[in-house]
Every structure is written in C-alpha cells, then in structure tokens.
Design a protein around this motif. Structure first.
Motif, PDB file in Angstrom:
ATOM      1  N   ARG A 106       0.810  -1.220   0.000  1.00  0.00           N
ATOM      2  CA  ARG A 106       0.000   0.000   0.000  1.00  0.00           C
ATOM      3  C   ARG A 106       0.847   1.275   0.000  1.00  0.00           C
ATOM      4  O   ARG A 106       0.293   2.378   0.045  1.00  0.00           O
ATOM      5  CB  ARG A 106      -0.921  -0.004   1.220  1.00  0.00           C
ATOM      6  CG  ARG A 106      -1.970  -1.097   1.227  1.00  0.00           C
ATOM      7  CD  ARG A 106      -3.163  -0.754   0.373  1.00  0.00           C
ATOM      8  NE  ARG A 106      -3.823   0.443   0.869  1.00  0.00           N
ATOM      9  CZ  ARG A 106      -4.731   0.445   1.849  1.00  0.00           C
ATOM     10  NH1 ARG A 106      -5.085  -0.701   2.413  1.00  0.00           N
ATOM     11  NH2 ARG A 106      -5.286   1.556   2.255  1.00  0.00           N
ATOM     12  N   ARG A 107       2.175   1.131   0.002  1.00  0.00           N
ATOM     13  CA  ARG A 107       3.063   2.294   0.107  1.00  0.00           C
ATOM     14  C   ARG A 107       2.732   3.348  -0.949  1.00  0.00           C
ATOM     15  O   ARG A 107       2.294   2.982  -2.051  1.00  0.00           O
ATOM     16  CB  ARG A 107       4.523   1.846  -0.068  1.00  0.00           C
ATOM     17  CG  ARG A 107       4.832   1.345  -1.476  1.00  0.00           C
ATOM     18  CD  ARG A 107       6.197   0.736  -1.602  1.00  0.00           C
ATOM     19  NE  ARG A 107       6.485   0.433  -2.993  1.00  0.00           N
ATOM     20  CZ  ARG A 107       6.039  -0.619  -3.655  1.00  0.00           C
ATOM     21  NH1 ARG A 107       5.269  -1.496  -3.034  1.00  0.00           N
ATOM     22  NH2 ARG A 107       6.358  -0.805  -4.920  1.00  0.00           N
ATOM     23  N   PRO A 108       2.887   4.625  -0.722  1.00  0.00           N
ATOM     24  CA  PRO A 108       3.218   5.230   0.570  1.00  0.00           C
ATOM     25  C   PRO A 108       1.968   5.627   1.359  1.00  0.00           C
ATOM     26  O   PRO A 108       2.018   6.460   2.245  1.00  0.00           O
ATOM     27  CB  PRO A 108       3.996   6.466   0.143  1.00  0.00           C
ATOM     28  CG  PRO A 108       3.296   6.901  -1.122  1.00  0.00           C
ATOM     29  CD  PRO A 108       2.869   5.625  -1.808  1.00  0.00           C
ATOM     30  N   ALA A 109       0.835   5.048   0.989  1.00  0.00           N
ATOM     31  CA  ALA A 109      -0.440   5.447   1.588  1.00  0.00           C
ATOM     32  C   ALA A 109      -0.548   4.993   3.041  1.00  0.00           C
ATOM     33  O   ALA A 109       0.049   3.991   3.448  1.00  0.00           O
ATOM     34  CB  ALA A 109      -1.597   4.871   0.779  1.00  0.00           C
ATOM     35  N   LEU A 110      -1.329   5.727   3.783  1.00  0.00           N
ATOM     36  CA  LEU A 110      -1.683   5.337   5.144  1.00  0.00           C
ATOM     37  C   LEU A 110      -2.600   4.118   5.114  1.00  0.00           C
ATOM     38  O   LEU A 110      -3.523   4.054   4.304  1.00  0.00           O
ATOM     39  CB  LEU A 110      -2.399   6.507   5.827  1.00  0.00           C
ATOM     40  CG  LEU A 110      -3.250   6.171   7.067  1.00  0.00           C
ATOM     41  CD1 LEU A 110      -2.350   5.856   8.253  1.00  0.00           C
ATOM     42  CD2 LEU A 110      -4.206   7.316   7.387  1.00  0.00           C
ATOM     43  N   VAL A 111      -2.326   3.163   5.988  1.00  0.00           N
ATOM     44  CA  VAL A 111      -3.241   2.038   6.194  1.00  0.00           C
ATOM     45  C   VAL A 111      -3.751   2.156   7.628  1.00  0.00           C
ATOM     46  O   VAL A 111      -2.954   2.170   8.572  1.00  0.00           O
ATOM     47  CB  VAL A 111      -2.545   0.678   5.993  1.00  0.00           C
ATOM     48  CG1 VAL A 111      -3.585  -0.439   6.017  1.00  0.00           C
ATOM     49  CG2 VAL A 111      -1.777   0.645   4.679  1.00  0.00           C
ATOM     50  N   THR A 112      -5.052   2.293   7.780  1.00  0.00           N
ATOM     51  CA  THR A 112      -5.604   2.551   9.098  1.00  0.00           C
ATOM     52  C   THR A 112      -5.492   1.326  10.008  1.00  0.00           C
ATOM     53  O   THR A 112      -5.392   0.185   9.535  1.00  0.00           O
ATOM     54  CB  THR A 112      -7.076   2.975   9.016  1.00  0.00           C
ATOM     55  OG1 THR A 112      -7.854   1.867   8.557  1.00  0.00           O
ATOM     56  CG2 THR A 112      -7.251   4.163   8.083  1.00  0.00           C
ATOM     57  N   ALA A 124      -7.690  -4.455  -8.387  1.00  0.00           N
ATOM     58  CA  ALA A 124      -7.888  -4.890  -6.999  1.00  0.00           C
ATOM     59  C   ALA A 124      -6.765  -5.831  -6.608  1.00  0.00           C
ATOM     60  O   ALA A 124      -6.004  -6.319  -7.456  1.00  0.00           O
ATOM     61  CB  ALA A 124      -9.248  -5.579  -6.844  1.00  0.00           C
ATOM     62  N   HIS A 125      -6.666  -6.072  -5.301  1.00  0.00           N
ATOM     63  CA  HIS A 125      -5.730  -7.069  -4.771  1.00  0.00           C
ATOM     64  C   HIS A 125      -6.538  -8.111  -4.003  1.00  0.00           C
ATOM     65  O   HIS A 125      -7.480  -7.774  -3.287  1.00  0.00           O
ATOM     66  CB  HIS A 125      -4.714  -6.431  -3.822  1.00  0.00           C
ATOM     67  CG  HIS A 125      -3.708  -5.577  -4.505  1.00  0.00           C
ATOM     68  ND1 HIS A 125      -2.708  -4.911  -3.833  1.00  0.00           N
ATOM     69  CD2 HIS A 125      -3.527  -5.272  -5.822  1.00  0.00           C
ATOM     70  CE1 HIS A 125      -1.971  -4.239  -4.687  1.00  0.00           C
ATOM     71  NE2 HIS A 125      -2.449  -4.438  -5.894  1.00  0.00           N
ATOM     72  N   ILE A 126      -6.143  -9.375  -4.147  1.00  0.00           N
ATOM     73  CA  ILE A 126      -6.688 -10.434  -3.305  1.00  0.00           C
ATOM     74  C   ILE A 126      -5.524 -11.005  -2.508  1.00  0.00           C
ATOM     75  O   ILE A 126      -4.584 -11.568  -3.076  1.00  0.00           O
ATOM     76  CB  ILE A 126      -7.372 -11.543  -4.133  1.00  0.00           C
ATOM     77  CG1 ILE A 126      -8.547 -10.971  -4.922  1.00  0.00           C
ATOM     78  CG2 ILE A 126      -7.864 -12.657  -3.210  1.00  0.00           C
ATOM     79  CD1 ILE A 126      -9.243 -11.976  -5.816  1.00  0.00           C
ATOM     80  N   LEU A 127      -5.563 -10.807  -1.212  1.00  0.00           N
ATOM     81  CA  LEU A 127      -4.505 -11.284  -0.321  1.00  0.00           C
ATOM     82  C   LEU A 127      -4.921 -12.615   0.277  1.00  0.00           C
ATOM     83  O   LEU A 127      -5.953 -12.702   0.949  1.00  0.00           O
ATOM     84  CB  LEU A 127      -4.241 -10.258   0.792  1.00  0.00           C
ATOM     85  CG  LEU A 127      -3.168 -10.622   1.817  1.00  0.00           C
ATOM     86  CD1 LEU A 127      -1.798 -10.733   1.152  1.00  0.00           C
ATOM     87  CD2 LEU A 127      -3.132  -9.589   2.947  1.00  0.00           C
ATOM     88  N   VAL A 128      -4.137 -13.650   0.006  1.00  0.00           N
ATOM     89  CA  VAL A 128      -4.386 -14.976   0.562  1.00  0.00           C
ATOM     90  C   VAL A 128      -3.349 -15.221   1.646  1.00  0.00           C
ATOM     91  O   VAL A 128      -2.156 -15.341   1.369  1.00  0.00           O
ATOM     92  CB  VAL A 128      -4.299 -16.071  -0.513  1.00  0.00           C
ATOM     93  CG1 VAL A 128      -4.507 -17.441   0.105  1.00  0.00           C
ATOM     94  CG2 VAL A 128      -5.327 -15.824  -1.613  1.00  0.00           C
ATOM     95  N   THR A 129      -3.793 -15.269   2.890  1.00  0.00           N
ATOM     96  CA  THR A 129      -2.882 -15.431   4.010  1.00  0.00           C
ATOM     97  C   THR A 129      -3.621 -16.029   5.190  1.00  0.00           C
ATOM     98  O   THR A 129      -4.813 -15.769   5.388  1.00  0.00           O
ATOM     99  CB  THR A 129      -2.258 -14.065   4.407  1.00  0.00           C
ATOM    100  OG1 THR A 129      -1.325 -14.253   5.474  1.00  0.00           O
ATOM    101  CG2 THR A 129      -3.314 -13.060   4.842  1.00  0.00           C
TER     102      THR A 129
END
Length: 230
Positions: A40-46, A156-161
């Motif tokens: 997500r850099r350099p954006a803020l992630v809440t 979009a992103h799909i995060l598999v974790t």
C-alpha cells in the motif's frame, strides 16, 4: 512480490526478509503486516483496516497491532522517533515510507504449485490464486488477468494469508463488488462469493475437504443403453 529497500530484500513467494543476504526473523503476523504496508506504500493504512486483514474473525486488542509494528521496527533497526521505514500516523495507522525497488519489474504473481485451494471462475476460465498478494487487473502482467474494458490496469488485490482470502479495491475506475455491493474497505471472501470487477463477474471458490459434496454415483452409459440391436 519481491522488493528491495535499503539493505533489505522482502520476498512474499518465499516469505523471507533478508538483510545483506542473511535471513531476518519475523513472526507470521508481522510478516503479513509488513507485506500489507509495502503493498500500500506510501499510503496510510488505518488500524481498523490492518486489524480486519490480520485478524478477520477475531476481536483483538490494539496492543497486538502495536506489538507487530514494534517487531518489524526491531527487525529493520528502525527508530520509531525518526523512522526510515514504518511511520506512525497519530491515532490513525501506519505507512511504509522508504523507497522500494521492485525486483524484476511488474512481474506476474507466482502461480501456486499443484492443485490450487483458492480460485476464481471467470466465464469458462479457472484462475488459481496464489498464497500472498494477487493483483487483479487488465494489464497482462497482473497475476489475475481479466481482459475486459471495464477493468482497470491494477483493479484490486486479493490477499491470501493465514487460510483466508481478502479482497481490496485499488481505487479502480468502475469499482469492485462483493455479492453486488461496491466495497470501500477490505472484505473477507467465502466460498461461492460473487466478485465483480467493473462489469466482469467472477465466482470465488475455496476447496474444503470437509465441505465438499460427496461424489454422486452414475449409471454406466453402456448399461443404460439397452441391448444392442441391428
């Protein structure tokens, strides 16, 4: 995703953080957190977004997130008072501040080896999802390539974790929809979810040995055809 920053190399395919070629230990949650911040850099992630992605089905103390950030800073040798990598945005969240070099450029997301556990069904095509971050977009370099005019290059992103799949829109022009509702924050996916990118509809599937339907017996076509006649 494989990137360099400072003297570090971060690789989601091997789940390794290295410094000058030597492996640096990170717990699984801290590794996942660093992956989200870099992506997500350099954006803020809440804090809320991070808690939803890291602990999607649990209510956890905010201190858990702070502990994971502290572990990352210790691994990177980052000073919280004058950070070079992970910056705190007071009362809101965190952001990754360092310059990052993507190794190999915008390469496709590695495909999972063997049979996939998670996949999308798009038209008549099966699109396997890899562990880690899967970029969905119209660019041929996307890990999940949807060649549709309503789909953004990086849609979009799909995060598999941790055994879960989470979808997040990447400021696409036409939006990402879960079961018909446009999303504004990360959403956990469940088997059978309708996932729409712009106007391209897909179905999210997750294999489960326990939930899979039993195999149905069928009659042999040779037996049902009746006796042979001239």
């Amino acid at each position: 995703m494989r990137v360099r920053f400072g003297s570090f190399e971060f690789d989601t395919a091997t789940r390794e953080l290295q410094r000058d070629g030597a492996r640096v230990h990170l717990s699984p949650k801290s590794f996942d957190l660093l992956q989200i911040l870099i992506a997500r850099r350099p954006a803020l992630v809440t804090k809320t977004e991070l808690q939803d992605q890291l602990w999607p089905d649990a209510v956890v103390l905010e201190a858990n997130l702070g502990n994971a950030v502290a572990e990352i800073r210790k691994a990177l040798g980052d000073d919280p008072k004058s950070p070079a990598y992970v910056c705190t945005v007071s009362r809101r969240g965190y952001r990754f501040a360092a310059d990052v070099d993507v190794i190999g450029g915008a390469e496709p997301t590695p495909r999972p080896q063997g049979r996939p556990r998670w996949w999308l069904i798009w038209k008549d095509t099966i699109l396997p999802l890899a562990e880690g971050e899967n970029v969905v977009g119209r660019s041929p370099n996307s890990g999940i390539w949807l060649d549709g005019v309503s789909v953004s290059r990086e849609h979009a992103h799909i995060l598999v974790t941790n055994g879960r799949a989470i979808v997040q829109d990447r400021r696409s022009t036409n939006g990402t929809y879960v079961n018909g509702e446009r999303i504004a924050s990360p959403q956990v996916l469940t088997d059978g979810t309708t996932l729409t990118f712009g106007s391209e509809e897909t179905i999210f599937r997750e294999w489960s040995d326990t939930a899979a339907p039993a195999t149905e017996p069928v009659r042999s076509p040779l037996r049902s055809a009746g006796p042979y006649r001239r």
